[in-house]
Design a protein around this motif. Structure first.
Motif, PDB file in Angstrom:
ATOM      1  N   MET A 274       9.170 -13.377 -46.121  1.00 48.88           N
ATOM      2  CA  MET A 274       8.833 -15.102 -46.198  1.00 48.88           C
ATOM      3  C   MET A 274       7.041 -15.270 -45.693  1.00 48.88           C
ATOM      4  SD  MET A 274      11.426 -15.937 -43.102  1.00 48.88           S
ATOM      5  CE  MET A 274      12.793 -15.849 -44.053  1.00 48.88           C
ATOM      6  N   GLY A 275       6.659 -14.205 -45.266  1.00 50.90           N
ATOM      7  CA  GLY A 275       5.524 -14.036 -44.934  1.00 50.90           C
ATOM      8  C   GLY A 275       4.460 -13.937 -43.490  1.00 50.90           C
ATOM      9  N   VAL A 276       3.399 -14.291 -43.011  1.00 49.43           N
ATOM     10  CA  VAL A 276       3.115 -14.284 -42.078  1.00 49.43           C
ATOM     11  C   VAL A 276       2.473 -15.577 -41.476  1.00 49.43           C
ATOM     12  CG1 VAL A 276       0.454 -13.311 -41.320  1.00 49.43           C
ATOM     13  CG2 VAL A 276       0.933 -12.129 -43.141  1.00 49.43           C
ATOM     14  N   LEU A 277       3.234 -15.511 -40.431  1.00 49.03           N
ATOM     15  CA  LEU A 277       2.562 -16.423 -39.272  1.00 49.03           C
ATOM     16  C   LEU A 277       1.964 -16.218 -37.718  1.00 49.03           C
ATOM     17  CD1 LEU A 277       3.813 -19.254 -38.057  1.00 49.03           C
ATOM     18  CD2 LEU A 277       4.795 -17.867 -36.476  1.00 49.03           C
ATOM     19  N   PRO A 278       0.541 -17.236 -37.924  1.00 48.15           N
ATOM     20  CA  PRO A 278      -0.478 -17.220 -37.383  1.00 48.15           C
ATOM     21  C   PRO A 278      -0.265 -17.418 -36.358  1.00 48.15           C
ATOM     22  CG  PRO A 278      -0.848 -18.135 -39.131  1.00 48.15           C
ATOM     23  CD  PRO A 278       0.005 -17.391 -39.314  1.00 48.15           C
ATOM     24  N   VAL A 279      -0.355 -16.362 -34.826  1.00 45.24           N
ATOM     25  CA  VAL A 279      -0.645 -16.756 -33.607  1.00 45.24           C
ATOM     26  C   VAL A 279      -1.489 -17.997 -32.978  1.00 45.24           C
ATOM     27  CG1 VAL A 279       0.433 -16.083 -31.065  1.00 45.24           C
ATOM     28  CG2 VAL A 279       1.324 -14.732 -33.321  1.00 45.24           C
ATOM     29  N   PRO A 280      -1.077 -18.858 -32.404  1.00 44.75           N
ATOM     30  CA  PRO A 280      -1.717 -19.459 -32.146  1.00 44.75           C
ATOM     31  C   PRO A 280      -2.842 -18.925 -30.475  1.00 44.75           C
ATOM     32  CG  PRO A 280       0.108 -21.173 -32.053  1.00 44.75           C
ATOM     33  CD  PRO A 280       0.495 -18.988 -32.375  1.00 44.75           C
ATOM     34  N   ALA A 281      -3.923 -18.917 -31.035  1.00 43.77           N
ATOM     35  CA  ALA A 281      -5.429 -18.343 -30.246  1.00 43.77           C
ATOM     36  C   ALA A 281      -4.946 -17.987 -28.462  1.00 43.77           C
ATOM     37  CB  ALA A 281      -6.342 -18.806 -30.140  1.00 43.77           C
ATOM     38  N   GLU A 282      -3.728 -19.436 -27.777  1.00 43.45           N
ATOM     39  CA  GLU A 282      -3.608 -18.997 -26.558  1.00 43.45           C
ATOM     40  C   GLU A 282      -3.123 -18.231 -25.997  1.00 43.45           C
ATOM     41  OE1 GLU A 282      -3.708 -21.918 -28.932  1.00 43.45           O
ATOM     42  OE2 GLU A 282      -2.102 -23.494 -28.193  1.00 43.45           O
ATOM     43  N   VAL A 283      -2.053 -17.821 -26.654  1.00 43.69           N
ATOM     44  CA  VAL A 283      -0.889 -17.350 -27.039  1.00 43.69           C
ATOM     45  C   VAL A 283      -1.039 -15.717 -26.046  1.00 43.69           C
ATOM     46  CG1 VAL A 283       0.729 -15.523 -27.762  1.00 43.69           C
ATOM     47  CG2 VAL A 283       0.307 -18.222 -28.487  1.00 43.69           C
ATOM     48  N   ARG A 284      -0.943 -15.583 -25.058  1.00 44.22           N
ATOM     49  CA  ARG A 284      -1.375 -14.813 -24.246  1.00 44.22           C
ATOM     50  C   ARG A 284       0.193 -13.703 -23.800  1.00 44.22           C
ATOM     51  NH1 ARG A 284      -4.658 -16.081 -25.677  1.00 44.22           N
ATOM     52  NH2 ARG A 284      -6.943 -16.655 -24.851  1.00 44.22           N
ATOM     53  N   ALA A 285       1.227 -14.079 -24.066  1.00 43.13           N
ATOM     54  CA  ALA A 285       2.649 -12.728 -23.597  1.00 43.13           C
ATOM     55  C   ALA A 285       2.979 -12.656 -24.329  1.00 43.13           C
ATOM     56  CB  ALA A 285       2.406 -13.053 -21.859  1.00 43.13           C
ATOM     57  N   ILE A 286       4.433 -12.425 -24.420  1.00 41.68           N
ATOM     58  CA  ILE A 286       5.745 -12.403 -25.208  1.00 41.68           C
ATOM     59  C   ILE A 286       6.663 -11.870 -24.714  1.00 41.68           C
ATOM     60  CG2 ILE A 286       6.914 -11.744 -27.380  1.00 41.68           C
ATOM     61  CD1 ILE A 286       4.331 -10.941 -28.535  1.00 41.68           C
ATOM     62  N   LEU A 287       7.688 -12.810 -24.302  1.00 39.81           N
ATOM     63  CA  LEU A 287       8.883 -12.928 -23.598  1.00 39.81           C
ATOM     64  C   LEU A 287      10.272 -12.716 -25.255  1.00 39.81           C
ATOM     65  CD1 LEU A 287      11.217 -12.876 -20.672  1.00 39.81           C
ATOM     66  CD2 LEU A 287      10.779 -15.434 -20.854  1.00 39.81           C
ATOM     67  N   LEU A 288      10.889 -11.926 -24.723  1.00 46.93           N
ATOM     68  CA  LEU A 288      11.815 -11.442 -25.567  1.00 46.93           C
ATOM     69  C   LEU A 288      13.878 -11.364 -24.528  1.00 46.93           C
ATOM     70  CD1 LEU A 288      10.539  -8.325 -27.227  1.00 46.93           C
ATOM     71  CD2 LEU A 288      10.422 -11.017 -28.463  1.00 46.93           C
ATOM     72  N   ASP A 289      14.065 -12.123 -25.114  1.00 48.44           N
ATOM     73  CA  ASP A 289      16.167 -11.932 -25.231  1.00 48.44           C
ATOM     74  C   ASP A 289      16.761 -10.210 -25.869  1.00 48.44           C
ATOM     75  OD1 ASP A 289      18.479 -12.402 -24.228  1.00 48.44           O
ATOM     76  OD2 ASP A 289      18.707 -13.460 -25.647  1.00 48.44           O
ATOM     77  N   ILE A 290      17.262 -10.490 -25.845  1.00 45.70           N
ATOM     78  CA  ILE A 290      18.543  -9.256 -26.942  1.00 45.70           C
ATOM     79  C   ILE A 290      19.538  -9.666 -27.808  1.00 45.70           C
ATOM     80  CG2 ILE A 290      19.664  -7.069 -25.952  1.00 45.70           C
ATOM     81  CD1 ILE A 290      18.820  -7.384 -23.330  1.00 45.70           C
ATOM     82  N   GLU A 291      19.687 -10.364 -27.460  1.00 46.30           N
ATOM     83  CA  GLU A 291      20.715 -10.713 -28.639  1.00 46.30           C
ATOM     84  C   GLU A 291      20.520 -10.911 -29.810  1.00 46.30           C
ATOM     85  OE1 GLU A 291      25.129 -12.121 -27.975  1.00 46.30           O
ATOM     86  OE2 GLU A 291      24.707 -12.653 -25.480  1.00 46.30           O
ATOM     87  N   GLY A 292      20.763 -10.772 -30.806  1.00 42.48           N
ATOM     88  CA  GLY A 292      20.229 -11.214 -32.330  1.00 42.48           C
ATOM     89  C   GLY A 292      18.359 -10.999 -32.530  1.00 42.48           C
ATOM     90  N   THR A 293      17.743 -10.964 -31.440  1.00 41.29           N
ATOM     91  CA  THR A 293      16.509 -10.673 -31.314  1.00 41.29           C
ATOM     92  C   THR A 293      15.843  -9.439 -31.616  1.00 41.29           C
ATOM     93  OG1 THR A 293      16.710 -12.948 -30.354  1.00 41.29           O
ATOM     94  CG2 THR A 293      14.440 -11.215 -30.510  1.00 41.29           C
ATOM     95  N   THR A 294      16.050  -8.408 -30.812  1.00 38.64           N
ATOM     96  CA  THR A 294      15.639  -7.012 -30.770  1.00 38.64           C
ATOM     97  C   THR A 294      17.437  -6.130 -31.451  1.00 38.64           C
ATOM     98  OG1 THR A 294      16.079  -6.992 -28.381  1.00 38.64           O
ATOM     99  CG2 THR A 294      14.303  -7.202 -28.463  1.00 38.64           C
ATOM    100  N   THR A 295      18.146  -6.627 -30.951  1.00 39.17           N
ATOM    101  CA  THR A 295      19.319  -6.080 -31.059  1.00 39.17           C
ATOM    102  C   THR A 295      20.721  -6.702 -31.981  1.00 39.17           C
ATOM    103  OG1 THR A 295      19.260  -4.640 -29.267  1.00 39.17           O
ATOM    104  CG2 THR A 295      20.897  -4.927 -29.897  1.00 39.17           C
ATOM    105  N   PRO A 296      21.014  -5.829 -32.514  1.00 41.56           N
ATOM    106  CA  PRO A 296      21.769  -6.441 -33.026  1.00 41.56           C
ATOM    107  C   PRO A 296      23.582  -7.775 -32.697  1.00 41.56           C
ATOM    108  CG  PRO A 296      21.296  -4.665 -33.918  1.00 41.56           C
ATOM    109  CD  PRO A 296      21.127  -4.414 -32.624  1.00 41.56           C
TER     110      PRO A 296
END
Length: 331
Positions: free
Chosen positions: A1-23
């Motif tokens: 699907m390619g590479v998605l550049p992360v905007p320079a101002e981004v400083r953190a990542i918040l994750l949910d679980i279902e369908g994201t880290t875990t099926p």
């Protein structure tokens, strides 16, 4: 699907679980059925315990708030008049839990009880996941006699390690209780990976359907909402918004209007935070709330997740793996 550049101002990542880290299938086919099948047995076994009574109290309070909703199940108070009455009260709690789960409710009362039930399942070996491991240990070590391991997508751990090496902080925000989150990541197919996360949030910080919840998380970890990257899955019903300060990583086309499922993730560096809140819930309210938190947005494509329409595919920035995110400091 390619590479998605992360905007320079981004400083953190918040994750949910279902369908994201875990099926999603793991949650829908293993965790939730366990609750439905065992809630009555659990209540009978733990009814006299203070923790169980607190759980029932929260469910009763929630039932009162839900009294105007169609199909809502009230939970009567127990007067102590005997076993027959106790069984009626327990059955009311069971019926209430089943009703909430049938609607995919994300109430704190429901999620707290679920978390306590899953903890008991780990300790007794009643639930099995991808791995079934028998251990013989003294009870006072408080380790499960049988471990149920949650599956984690293979790109998750290496990607998070890379994010952290680049200075990002990583958080979890899920409707599931913090206790349930820690069980999932503490007993995953990748081992105990709790060290990868800087913190956990659940509905005690606020419902996922309210944009104020995302503002509270940003304030809690010390960042502005415009430092946020929001990774979502199946964002039907989403529309560009900026109530809390978010940016959509899309082209400015007209938004899709179908209601559906939304997942979000969030990112943050040292004192500053940007996020990706990955949450999963049907309905446009949660999607709108996430957008109103003023974040950068990209859509995560995972096996088993709901599909995207052609309009959504053309409108949103898409990734199929966490490794496709290209951080500003990446070389």
């Amino acid at each position: 699907m390619g590479v998605l550049p992360v905007p320079a101002e981004v400083r953190a990542i918040l994750l949910d679980i279902e369908g994201t880290t875990t099926p999603i299938a793991f949650v829908q086919e293993t965790l939730f059925p366990y609750i439905k099948d065992n809630v009555k047995e659990y209540l009978r076994a733990h009814w006299e315990e203070e923790e169980c009574q607190r759980d029932v109290g929260l469910l009763r309070k929630q039932a009162q708030e839900d009294s105007s909703l169609e199909g809502a199940v009230p939970i009567p108070l127990e007067s102590g008049s005997g076993e027959e009455e106790l069984e009626r009260v327990i059955q009311a709690v069971v019926d209430n839990v089943h009703w909430q789960m049938s609607l995919d409710r994300k109430t704190t009362a429901l999620k707290q009880l679920q978390g306590h039930m899953w903890r008991a399942a780990y300790a007794t070996g009643h639930v099995k996941g991808d791995t079934w491991l028998m251990i013989s240990l003294p009870l006072d070590l408080l380790l499960p006699a049988a471990l149920f391991c949650s599956r984690v997508f293979e790109d998750v751990v290496p990607a998070i390690r890379k994010w952290r090496e680049a200075g990002m902080k990583v958080y979890i925000y899920s409707s599931g209780s913090v206790e349930a989150q820690k069980l999932l990541f503490g007993y995953s197919t990748e081992g105990d990976i709790l060290e990868l996360f800087d913190g956990h949030f659940d509905t005690k910080i606020g419902p996922k359907v309210e944009s104020e919840s995302y503002r509270r998380i940003a304030a809690s970890i010390g960042c502005a909402t415009n430092n946020i990257l929001f990774l979502t899955d199946v964002p039907r019903g989403m529309s560009p918004a900026s109530a809390a300060g978010s940016h959509l990583c899309t082209g400015g086309r007209n938004r899709p209007d179908e209601a559906g499922v939304c997942l979000c993730v969030m990112v943050c560096v040292a004192c500053k935070v940007s996020w990706t809140a990955i949450s999963w819930q049907r309905g446009e309210d949660e999607a709108n709330a996430a957008e109103e938190a003023d974040t950068h947005v990209a859509v995560v494509i995972r096996p088993g997740n709901a599909g995207l329409t052609d309009d959504e595919k053309s409108y949103y920035s898409l990734i199929s793996s966490f490794t496709e995110l290209f951080l500003p400091s990446s070389t």
